[in-house]
Design a protein around this motif. Structure first.
Motif, short mmCIF file in Angstrom:
data_model
loop_
_atom_site.label_atom_id
_atom_site.label_comp_id
_atom_site.label_asym_id
_atom_site.label_seq_id
_atom_site.Cartn_x
_atom_site.Cartn_y
_atom_site.Cartn_z
N GLY A 14 0.77 -1.22 -0.16
CA GLY A 14 -0.21 -0.17 0.07
C GLY A 14 1.00 1.25 -0.09
N GLU A 15 2.17 1.26 0.20
CA GLU A 15 3.00 2.29 -0.03
C GLU A 15 3.55 2.43 -1.38
OE1 GLU A 15 3.78 4.47 2.26
OE2 GLU A 15 2.74 3.37 4.12
N HIS A 16 3.76 3.78 -1.75
CA HIS A 16 4.21 3.83 -3.13
C HIS A 16 5.69 4.38 -2.79
CE1 HIS A 16 0.54 3.70 -5.38
NE2 HIS A 16 0.09 4.25 -4.41
N ILE A 17 6.59 3.88 -3.61
CA ILE A 17 8.02 4.11 -3.60
C ILE A 17 8.51 4.53 -4.95
CG2 ILE A 17 10.08 2.88 -2.80
CD1 ILE A 17 8.30 1.38 -0.94
N LEU A 18 9.41 5.29 -4.81
CA LEU A 18 10.30 5.58 -6.02
C LEU A 18 11.58 5.07 -5.46
CD1 LEU A 18 9.19 9.24 -6.90
CD2 LEU A 18 8.40 6.76 -7.96
N VAL A 19 12.34 4.32 -6.45
CA VAL A 19 13.39 3.54 -6.34
C VAL A 19 14.56 4.19 -7.37
CG1 VAL A 19 14.88 1.41 -5.97
CG2 VAL A 19 12.33 1.58 -5.34
N PRO A 20 15.49 5.03 -7.02
CA PRO A 20 16.68 5.14 -7.91
C PRO A 20 17.47 3.91 -8.19
CG PRO A 20 16.70 6.54 -6.06
CD PRO A 20 15.98 5.51 -5.58
N ILE A 21 17.66 3.81 -9.53
CA ILE A 21 18.67 2.65 -10.06
C ILE A 21 19.86 3.19 -11.04
CG2 ILE A 21 16.61 0.82 -10.08
CD1 ILE A 21 16.20 1.47 -13.07
N GLY A 22 20.58 2.25 -11.40
CA GLY A 22 21.64 2.79 -12.35
C GLY A 22 22.60 4.04 -11.72
N GLU A 23 22.79 4.89 -12.64
CA GLU A 23 23.71 5.88 -12.26
C GLU A 23 23.13 6.88 -11.05
OE1 GLU A 23 26.77 6.79 -13.41
OE2 GLU A 23 26.76 4.92 -14.58
N LEU A 24 21.79 7.14 -11.13
CA LEU A 24 21.21 7.80 -10.18
C LEU A 24 21.30 7.29 -8.88
CD1 LEU A 24 19.57 10.16 -9.42
CD2 LEU A 24 17.72 8.99 -10.02
N ALA A 25 21.30 5.95 -8.53
CA ALA A 25 21.58 5.05 -7.37
C ALA A 25 22.77 5.25 -6.68
CB ALA A 25 21.36 3.72 -7.61
#
Length: 87
Positions: A14-25
């Protein structure tokens, strides 16, 4: 404004999450928990909607003044920019 290709959106328990990946991570550690409204805006950005269209659609969906909605949307978009989640 376009969402970064180095971010994925997930809904977990029920939680909305934005997950950085790649270079942004490498530059942004951790995840970003966003509200349901934030997730709705995120999906609109993902669909290529422009700012004015986002405001118009949300005004149709929520009982809120344009001033309050615009302030909330602007704050959310600023957070996305500051964290490199949009281009």
């Amino acid at each position: 404004m376009k969402i970064s290709h180095d971010v994925i959106h997930r809904e977990i328990a029920g939680e909305h999450i934005l997950v950085p990946i790649g270079e942004l991570a490498l530059r942004r550690s951790g995840v970003f928990v966003i509200t349901a409204l934030g997730a709705e805006i995120w999906e609109m950005l993902k669909d290529g909607k422009e700012y004015n269209d986002i405001i118009s659609e949300l005004l149709e969906s929520y009982e809120v003044t344009e001033e309050v909605l615009t302030k909330d949307v602007d704050e959310f978009l600023q957070m996305l920019r500051e964290n490199e989640l949009v281009e």
